[in-house]
Design an enzyme around this catalytic site. Structure first.
Site, PDB file in Angstrom:
ATOM      1  N   HIS A   1       1.769   4.860  -2.605  1.00  0.00           N
ATOM      2  CA  HIS A   1       1.900   6.295  -2.333  1.00  0.00           C
ATOM      3  C   HIS A   1       3.243   6.827  -2.823  1.00  0.00           C
ATOM      4  O   HIS A   1       3.312   7.914  -3.408  1.00  0.00           O
ATOM      5  CB  HIS A   1       1.769   6.560  -0.835  1.00  0.00           C
ATOM      6  CG  HIS A   1       0.392   6.399  -0.296  1.00  0.00           C
ATOM      7  ND1 HIS A   1      -0.728   6.833  -0.963  1.00  0.00           N
ATOM      8  CD2 HIS A   1      -0.054   5.861   0.878  1.00  0.00           C
ATOM      9  CE1 HIS A   1      -1.807   6.571  -0.230  1.00  0.00           C
ATOM     10  NE2 HIS A   1      -1.423   5.980   0.885  1.00  0.00           N
TER      11      HIS A   1
ATOM     12  N   HIS B   1       0.834  -1.210   0.000  1.00  0.00           N
ATOM     13  CA  HIS B   1       0.000   0.000   0.000  1.00  0.00           C
ATOM     14  C   HIS B   1       0.867   1.258   0.000  1.00  0.00           C
ATOM     15  O   HIS B   1       0.668   2.170  -0.817  1.00  0.00           O
ATOM     16  CB  HIS B   1      -0.911  -0.005   1.229  1.00  0.00           C
ATOM     17  CG  HIS B   1      -1.717   1.248   1.399  1.00  0.00           C
ATOM     18  ND1 HIS B   1      -3.007   1.370   0.942  1.00  0.00           N
ATOM     19  CD2 HIS B   1      -1.409   2.447   1.976  1.00  0.00           C
ATOM     20  CE1 HIS B   1      -3.462   2.585   1.221  1.00  0.00           C
ATOM     21  NE2 HIS B   1      -2.503   3.264   1.850  1.00  0.00           N
ATOM     22  N   GLU B   2       1.831   1.316   0.911  1.00  0.00           N
ATOM     23  CA  GLU B   2       2.635   2.536   1.032  1.00  0.00           C
ATOM     24  C   GLU B   2       3.516   2.764  -0.195  1.00  0.00           C
ATOM     25  O   GLU B   2       3.782   3.912  -0.567  1.00  0.00           O
ATOM     26  CB  GLU B   2       3.483   2.479   2.303  1.00  0.00           C
ATOM     27  CG  GLU B   2       2.692   2.392   3.598  1.00  0.00           C
ATOM     28  CD  GLU B   2       1.724   3.546   3.803  1.00  0.00           C
ATOM     29  OE1 GLU B   2       1.969   4.646   3.257  1.00  0.00           O
ATOM     30  OE2 GLU B   2       0.707   3.348   4.494  1.00  0.00           O
TER      31      GLU B   2
END
Length: 378
Positions: free
Chosen positions: A284, A280-281
């Site tokens: 980003h 997920h990160e």
């Protein structure tokens, strides 16, 4: 004097300097940690049923929660009151819309249940615009006297659509040297990066130089100097900054599970799958914002006891919009290959912490669980 250890070991703790708890699988998490609460966030359950016009003791705390994730602008940085005012009502409505909940403007049970789920520390709303709805060119505008509820489910990008430049498609990443991570932990990040490089024209290489790498990864506690402090066990799990910052920070107070064995993982309420958060990160780091598509990797929350590592079409479309497709991508995502060494954890479960400090209660629990017999021989 010789010191011999004899016993039937079911658990073993490895302590080394730096800061984080890692468990090779969920069965290694001691019973005392399996029902750890979210401390401050769990107290939000006291606000279940609150609605506009009420004054409830402590309600200002939930306003601070919403401000942290962008639902209340920083301009409202004065002393929050315990009034359920128009500002809070608009924040609740936008939150409910972002997470596909029934838009009531009230802190109903389902909304509170969702609020306390562990999540990414990145905001969902920036400068009054939701990052969770509208796709790459359609925005979700917020007016604090009225919330516009029209939205389109789709991947989202950071404002301005930042991305790594075309001449930087081979990116390096490095771990903070203050975190002496094991090879098992490092391999989790390698797999997570691989899931993105499988579908797009980016390559990631581990570097030994933390100061010169494109992406820097570290485990930290509390206020660690970036204006986004961590909050202890559960709550916010990690955060990462948009390109070309490359900063990726994880909460060292979490109980990180390195190898997701889903069947037994479901009963562990205080452990988090490291690879799920890493994938997920990294999204980003590459320029993706939060998605309102619950199945997507870029959805902001992840429940404990859950493993979520496979990119969805929503994730793939977003990353390929930014960087194009990997020419070898066949349209489907699959888990990276795993070596036998990575699959097998041996005949015992091990837990290790990278921190000079230690949780004495955990050490004592582990020692009592393993059934150690210590023999001192002359």
């Amino acid at each position: 004097m010789r010191f011999c250890v004899f016993g039937f070991l079911s658990l073993f703790l490895i302590v080394s300097p730096a800061s984080a708890w890692f468990f090779p699988n969920s069965t290694a998490v001691p019973p005392s940690l399996r029902n750890t609460t979210r401390v401050f966030w769990d107290a939000f359950s006291n606000f279940t049923g609150c609605h506009h016009g009420q004054n409830v003791d402590g309600l200002y705390r939930i306003k601070k929660y919403f401000q942290r994730f962008g639902y209340i602008p920083e301009t409202f940085s004065g002393n929050f009151t315990d009034d359920f005012d128009d500002i809070l009502k608009a924040a609740v409505e936008l939150y409910q819309t972002n997470f596909n909940l029934n838009v009531t403007g009230e802190l109903d049970a389902l909304t509170i249940q969702h609020i306390v789920i562990p999540r990414c520390g990145n905001p969902d709303v920036v400068n009054g615009t939701s990052l969770m709805h509208g796709g790459r060119r359609k925005t979700f505008e917020v007016n604090f006297s009225r919330t516009h509820l029209h939205a389109v489910k789709r991947y989202t990008l950071f404002p301005g659509e930042p991305r790594w430049p075309r001449n930087r498609r081979d990116l390096t990443y490095a771990f903070d040297p203050k975190n002496p991570l094991t090879e098992e932990v490092k391999s989790v990040f390698s797999r997570a990066f691989g899931r993105w490089s499988d579908v797009t024209a980016l390559n990631f290489t581990l570097s030994e130089s933390f100061s010169t790498s494109d992406i820097t990864i570290g485990f930290y506690t509390g206020d660690h100097g970036d204006g986004e402090p961590f909050d202890g066990v559960l709550g916010t799990l990690a955060h990462a900054f948009s390109p070309p910052s490359g900063k990726f920070h994880l909460d060292a107070d979490e109980n990180w599970v390195v190898s997701g064995d889903l069947d037994s993982f479901l009963s562990v309420t205080a452990a988090v799958d490291l690879e799920s958060v890493a994938v997920h990160e990294i999204g980003h780091l590459l320029g993706l914002g939060h998605s309102s598509v619950e199945e997507s990797i870029m959805y902001p929350t992840i429940t404990t006891g859950k493993r979520k590592v496979d990119l969805t079409n929503d994730d793939v479309e977003g990353i390929q919009y930014l960087y194009g497709a990997n020419p070898n991508f066949n349209g489907t995502t699959s888990p990276p290959s795993t070596t036998k060494h990575q699959r097998d954890t041996g005949g015992f479960s091990a837990a290790w912490r990278i921190d000079g400090s230690s949780r004495s209660t955990i050490v004592s629990l582990l020692l009592s669980t393993v059934g150690l017999v210590l023999w001192f021989l002359p």
